[in-house]
Design an enzyme around this catalytic site. Structure first.
Site, PDB file in Angstrom:
ATOM      1  N   ASP A  55       9.037  -7.473  -5.239  1.00 36.84           N
ATOM      2  CA  ASP A  55       8.126  -8.005  -4.216  1.00 36.84           C
ATOM      3  C   ASP A  55       8.343  -9.515  -4.167  1.00 36.84           C
ATOM      4  O   ASP A  55       9.229 -10.047  -4.841  1.00 36.84           O
ATOM      5  CB  ASP A  55       6.659  -7.614  -4.478  1.00 36.84           C
ATOM      6  CG  ASP A  55       5.886  -7.453  -3.159  1.00 36.84           C
ATOM      7  OD1 ASP A  55       5.701  -8.463  -2.456  1.00 36.84           O
ATOM      8  OD2 ASP A  55       5.487  -6.319  -2.826  1.00 36.84           O
ATOM      9  N   ASP A 115       7.339  11.211  10.872  1.00 39.00           N
ATOM     10  CA  ASP A 115       7.182  11.739  12.228  1.00 39.00           C
ATOM     11  C   ASP A 115       7.397  13.251  12.235  1.00 39.00           C
ATOM     12  O   ASP A 115       6.685  13.989  12.907  1.00 39.00           O
ATOM     13  CB  ASP A 115       8.184  11.040  13.165  1.00 39.00           C
ATOM     14  CG  ASP A 115       8.052   9.535  13.069  1.00 39.00           C
ATOM     15  OD1 ASP A 115       6.976   9.018  13.388  1.00 39.00           O
ATOM     16  OD2 ASP A 115       9.018   8.872  12.647  1.00 39.00           O
ATOM     17  N   GLN A 157       0.807  -1.232   0.000  1.00 42.70           N
ATOM     18  CA  GLN A 157       0.000   0.000   0.000  1.00 42.70           C
ATOM     19  C   GLN A 157       0.837   1.278   0.000  1.00 42.70           C
ATOM     20  O   GLN A 157       0.457   2.262  -0.633  1.00 42.70           O
ATOM     21  CB  GLN A 157      -1.043  -0.022   1.106  1.00 42.70           C
ATOM     22  CG  GLN A 157      -0.528  -0.309   2.488  1.00 42.70           C
ATOM     23  CD  GLN A 157      -1.407   0.324   3.572  1.00 42.70           C
ATOM     24  OE1 GLN A 157      -2.436   0.915   3.269  1.00 42.70           O
ATOM     25  NE2 GLN A 157      -0.981   0.222   4.813  1.00 42.70           N
ATOM     26  N   ILE A 158       1.981   1.321   0.679  1.00 41.16           N
ATOM     27  CA  ILE A 158       2.798   2.546   0.626  1.00 41.16           C
ATOM     28  C   ILE A 158       3.313   2.754  -0.802  1.00 41.16           C
ATOM     29  O   ILE A 158       3.254   3.846  -1.362  1.00 41.16           O
ATOM     30  CB  ILE A 158       3.982   2.492   1.622  1.00 41.16           C
ATOM     31  CG1 ILE A 158       3.469   2.495   3.057  1.00 41.16           C
ATOM     32  CG2 ILE A 158       4.941   3.677   1.403  1.00 41.16           C
ATOM     33  CD1 ILE A 158       4.537   2.381   4.120  1.00 41.16           C
ATOM     34  N   ALA A 159       3.818   1.648  -1.378  1.00 39.81           N
ATOM     35  CA  ALA A 159       4.380   1.738  -2.729  1.00 39.81           C
ATOM     36  C   ALA A 159       3.342   2.258  -3.731  1.00 39.81           C
ATOM     37  O   ALA A 159       3.684   2.971  -4.675  1.00 39.81           O
ATOM     38  CB  ALA A 159       4.908   0.382  -3.174  1.00 39.81           C
ATOM     39  N   HIS A 214      12.177   5.476  15.056  1.00 34.45           N
ATOM     40  CA  HIS A 214      10.824   5.625  14.508  1.00 34.45           C
ATOM     41  C   HIS A 214       9.922   4.648  15.268  1.00 34.45           C
ATOM     42  O   HIS A 214       9.598   3.556  14.798  1.00 34.45           O
ATOM     43  CB  HIS A 214      10.800   5.323  13.005  1.00 34.45           C
ATOM     44  CG  HIS A 214       9.396   5.159  12.492  1.00 34.45           C
ATOM     45  ND1 HIS A 214       8.509   6.203  12.414  1.00 34.45           N
ATOM     46  CD2 HIS A 214       8.710   4.067  12.070  1.00 34.45           C
ATOM     47  CE1 HIS A 214       7.344   5.751  11.965  1.00 34.45           C
ATOM     48  NE2 HIS A 214       7.446   4.464  11.752  1.00 34.45           N
ATOM     49  N   GLY A 232      10.521   0.092   5.743  1.00 36.89           N
ATOM     50  CA  GLY A 232       9.964  -1.099   6.413  1.00 36.89           C
ATOM     51  C   GLY A 232      10.414  -1.170   7.866  1.00 36.89           C
ATOM     52  O   GLY A 232      11.580  -0.964   8.177  1.00 36.89           O
ATOM     53  N   ARG A 278       4.359  14.840  10.743  1.00 38.26           N
ATOM     54  CA  ARG A 278       3.247  14.789  11.704  1.00 38.26           C
ATOM     55  C   ARG A 278       3.408  15.883  12.761  1.00 38.26           C
ATOM     56  O   ARG A 278       2.441  16.578  13.106  1.00 38.26           O
ATOM     57  CB  ARG A 278       3.226  13.418  12.395  1.00 38.26           C
ATOM     58  CG  ARG A 278       2.729  12.282  11.521  1.00 38.26           C
ATOM     59  CD  ARG A 278       3.051  10.933  12.158  1.00 38.26           C
ATOM     60  NE  ARG A 278       2.419   9.832  11.446  1.00 38.26           N
ATOM     61  CZ  ARG A 278       2.762   8.550  11.611  1.00 38.26           C
ATOM     62  NH1 ARG A 278       3.719   8.202  12.460  1.00 38.26           N
ATOM     63  NH2 ARG A 278       2.132   7.606  10.934  1.00 38.26           N
TER      64      ARG A 278
HETATM   65  P1  NAX Z   1       2.046  -3.774   2.798  1.00 43.49           P
HETATM   66  O1  NAX Z   1       1.851  -5.048   3.534  1.00 43.49           O
HETATM   67  O2  NAX Z   1       0.875  -3.159   2.123  1.00 43.49           O
HETATM   68  O3  NAX Z   1       3.196  -3.969   1.730  1.00 43.49           O
HETATM   69  C1  NAX Z   1       4.368  -4.577   2.041  1.00 43.49           C
HETATM   70  C2  NAX Z   1       4.826  -5.293   0.807  1.00 43.49           C
HETATM   71  O4  NAX Z   1       6.145  -5.779   1.052  1.00 43.49           O
HETATM   72  C3  NAX Z   1       3.953  -6.490   0.430  1.00 43.49           C
HETATM   73  O5  NAX Z   1       3.562  -6.405  -0.921  1.00 43.49           O
HETATM   74  C4  NAX Z   1       4.866  -7.670   0.687  1.00 43.49           C
HETATM   75  O6  NAX Z   1       4.615  -8.770  -0.171  1.00 43.49           O
HETATM   76  C5  NAX Z   1       6.222  -7.027   0.416  1.00 43.49           C
HETATM   77  N1  NAX Z   1       7.353  -7.787   0.923  1.00 43.49           N
HETATM   78  C6  NAX Z   1       7.420  -8.599   2.002  1.00 43.49           C
HETATM   79  N2  NAX Z   1       8.633  -9.169   2.064  1.00 43.49           N
HETATM   80  C7  NAX Z   1       9.337  -8.699   1.025  1.00 43.49           C
HETATM   81  C8  NAX Z   1      10.653  -8.923   0.552  1.00 43.49           C
HETATM   82  N3  NAX Z   1      11.479  -9.760   1.189  1.00 43.49           N
HETATM   83  N4  NAX Z   1      11.054  -8.275  -0.556  1.00 43.49           N
HETATM   84  C9  NAX Z   1      10.238  -7.450  -1.214  1.00 43.49           C
HETATM   85  N5  NAX Z   1       8.977  -7.207  -0.824  1.00 43.49           N
HETATM   86  C10 NAX Z   1       8.536  -7.824   0.281  1.00 43.49           C
HETATM   87  O7  NAX Z   1       2.744  -2.747   3.833  1.00 43.49           O
HETATM   88  P2  NAX Z   1       2.875  -1.173   3.749  1.00 43.49           P
HETATM   89  O8  NAX Z   1       1.701  -0.567   4.399  1.00 43.49           O
HETATM   90  O9  NAX Z   1       3.220  -0.789   2.372  1.00 43.49           O
HETATM   91  O10 NAX Z   1       4.106  -0.939   4.745  1.00 43.49           O
HETATM   92  C11 NAX Z   1       5.414  -1.342   4.420  1.00 43.49           C
HETATM   93  C12 NAX Z   1       6.326  -1.149   5.604  1.00 43.49           C
HETATM   94  O11 NAX Z   1       6.421   0.221   5.997  1.00 43.49           O
HETATM   95  C13 NAX Z   1       5.884  -1.869   6.884  1.00 43.49           C
HETATM   96  O12 NAX Z   1       7.012  -2.472   7.488  1.00 43.49           O
HETATM   97  C14 NAX Z   1       5.381  -0.735   7.771  1.00 43.49           C
HETATM   98  O13 NAX Z   1       5.436  -1.081   9.121  1.00 43.49           O
HETATM   99  C15 NAX Z   1       6.355   0.337   7.406  1.00 43.49           C
HETATM  100  N6  NAX Z   1       6.024   1.722   7.759  1.00 43.49           N
HETATM  101  C16 NAX Z   1       7.034   2.560   8.085  1.00 43.49           C
HETATM  102  C17 NAX Z   1       6.842   3.888   8.348  1.00 43.49           C
HETATM  103  C18 NAX Z   1       7.995   4.780   8.688  1.00 43.49           C
HETATM  104  O14 NAX Z   1       7.748   5.959   8.946  1.00 43.49           O
HETATM  105  N7  NAX Z   1       9.236   4.337   8.717  1.00 43.49           N
HETATM  106  C19 NAX Z   1       5.483   4.456   8.368  1.00 43.49           C
HETATM  107  C20 NAX Z   1       4.485   3.638   7.624  1.00 43.49           C
HETATM  108  C21 NAX Z   1       4.640   2.154   7.754  1.00 43.49           C
HETATM  109  O15 NAX Z   1       4.086   1.752   8.971  1.00 43.49           O
END
Ligand code: NAX
Length: 332
Positions: free
Chosen positions: A42, A159, A15-17, A187, A130, A162
């Site tokens: 992915d 952050d 979803q972020i991507a 974070h 991540g 925000r």
């Molecule tokens: P999603 O679950 O929507 O997307 C994550 C994607 O990563 C999925 O498509 C999954 O298949 C893929 N993935 C898993 N393992 C992988 C690998 N080894 N290689 C490549 N792709 C892989 O999560 P989303 O909401 O996009 O969040 C992604 C990450 O951002 C999470 O870890 C989340 O906790 C983190 N965040 C970090 C933030 C920050 O400020 N640093 C804020 C937002 C978010 O919480």
């Protein structure tokens, strides 16, 4: 037009991507005249979804987007890249602490660090999104010893944004009229959003934020708590973690790294600590930085009072604990 910048986004089906790719492809990050090639990484179970993302990128008909390569292979994703957005990881679900995620996610960043080391340009700029972002960035850098440590960072810009927005809203001014907000540390909910050195433009005059807000208790309590727990509040409301705002912040982070910060302004980035402000060496800690020629420098000489010291040490302690846990996971 210049040579295309080679960009990799991991977690590209997530979803972020989904928001981030739009920003990158339309020129928000590398500029309106810079062509881009994208590799999208992915995992295999997401191959079909990734195919859909590629179709949509194609259908946007972005003038700057020269090529899109979807892949589940780190070698294909990282070969010769100039910039990496490491978003892919398991997201935090409601009720889950970031520490629960550490075990699963650190392994991903060990593997990606090794692949970056082998295949990416040595000048590659890496931002880890991540979670746990700071420690994942540290592990990634550890396993990519041929790439300078300064080329690895983690996202704390969300952050910062925000915190900036909370202050702007409190003062009834535009977000762009609040600057020099600092996020120190991790974070996570131990982060220290610090506005003691921040500046607000009120009625055409630059005023220190504490003076403009005129409520020390708010700044030390409600404001801190709101920013520290904002991620959890979004999850509670949306049942999904922040995505649009995370993508915007990620784009802000890389754009400022690429083009530099303006004047004496600064931004917050999680970077490798070499001991500035008494922060332990060897953790990825969010500091205020100025950026020039794609190199960041920690802003020096800011006064740290007892309140700030306590908060900064607390978040450092958590990062040391995470580092110890991560090292154990990688050894196993
Ligand atoms: P999603 O679950 O929507 O997307 C994550 C994607 O990563 C999925 O498509 C999954 O298949 C893929 N993935 C898993 N393992 C992988 C690998 N080894 N290689 C490549 N792709 C892989 O999560 P989303 O909401 O996009 O969040 C992604 C990450 O951002 C999470 O870890 C989340 O906790 C983190 N965040 C970090 C933030 C920050 O400020 N640093 C804020 C937002 C978010 O919480």
């Amino acid at each position: 037009m210049s040579e295309p910048v080679k960009v990799c986004v991991t977690g590209a089906a997530g979803q972020i991507a989904y928001s981030l790719l739009y920003s990158i492809a339309k020129g928000d990050v590398f500029g309106p005249n810079t062509p881009i090639t994208l590799t999208l990484l992915d995992i295999l179970p997401m191959e079909q979804v990734l195919g859909g993302v590629v179709m949509e990128l194609m259908d946007c008909a972005f003038p700057l987007l020269k090529k899109v390569i979807p892949t589940c292979d780190e070698k294909v994703a990282f070969t010769d890249i100039d910039a990496a957005f490491l978003v892919g990881a398991m997201p935090r679900r409601e009720g889950m602490e970031r520490k629960d995620l550490l075990g699963a996610n650190v392994k991903i960043f060990e593997s990606q660090g090794k692949a970056l080391d082998q295949y990416a340009k040595k000048t590659v700029k890496v931002v880890v999104v991540g979670n746990p972002a700071n420690t994942n960035a540290l592990i990634c850098s550890k396993y990519a010893p041929s790439i300078p440590k300064e080329n690895f960072s983690c996202l704390t810009r969300l952050d910062q944004n925000r915190a900036q927005a909370q202050i702007a809203s409190r003062l009834g001014i535009a977000n762009s009229d609040v600057s020099k907000v600092i996020i120190w540390g991790n974070h996570s909910s131990t982060q220290f959003p610090d506005v003691r050195h921040a500046v607000a433009l009120v009625n055409g005059k630059k005023v220190p934020v504490p003076e403009a807000v005129k409520d020390d208790s708010y700044l030390k309590n409600e404001f801190l708590k709101t920013v520290q727990t904002r991620g959890a509040a979004v999850i509670k409301a949306r049942k999904l973690s922040s995505a649009m705002s995370a993508a915007k912040a990620t784009a802000d982070h890389m754009r400022d790294w690429w083009f530099g910060t303006e004047g004496d302004n600064w931004v917050s980035m999680g970077v490798f600590s070499t001991g500035a402000y008494g922060v332990p060496e060897g953790v990825m800690y969010s500091f205020p930085v100025r950026i020039k020629n794609k190199q960041w420098t920690i802003v020096e000489g800011l006064e740290i009072n007892d309140f700030a010291r306590e908060k900064m040490d607390l978040t450092a302690k958590e990062l040391i604990e995470e580092k110890t846990m991560a090292d154990e996971v990688c050894k196993a």
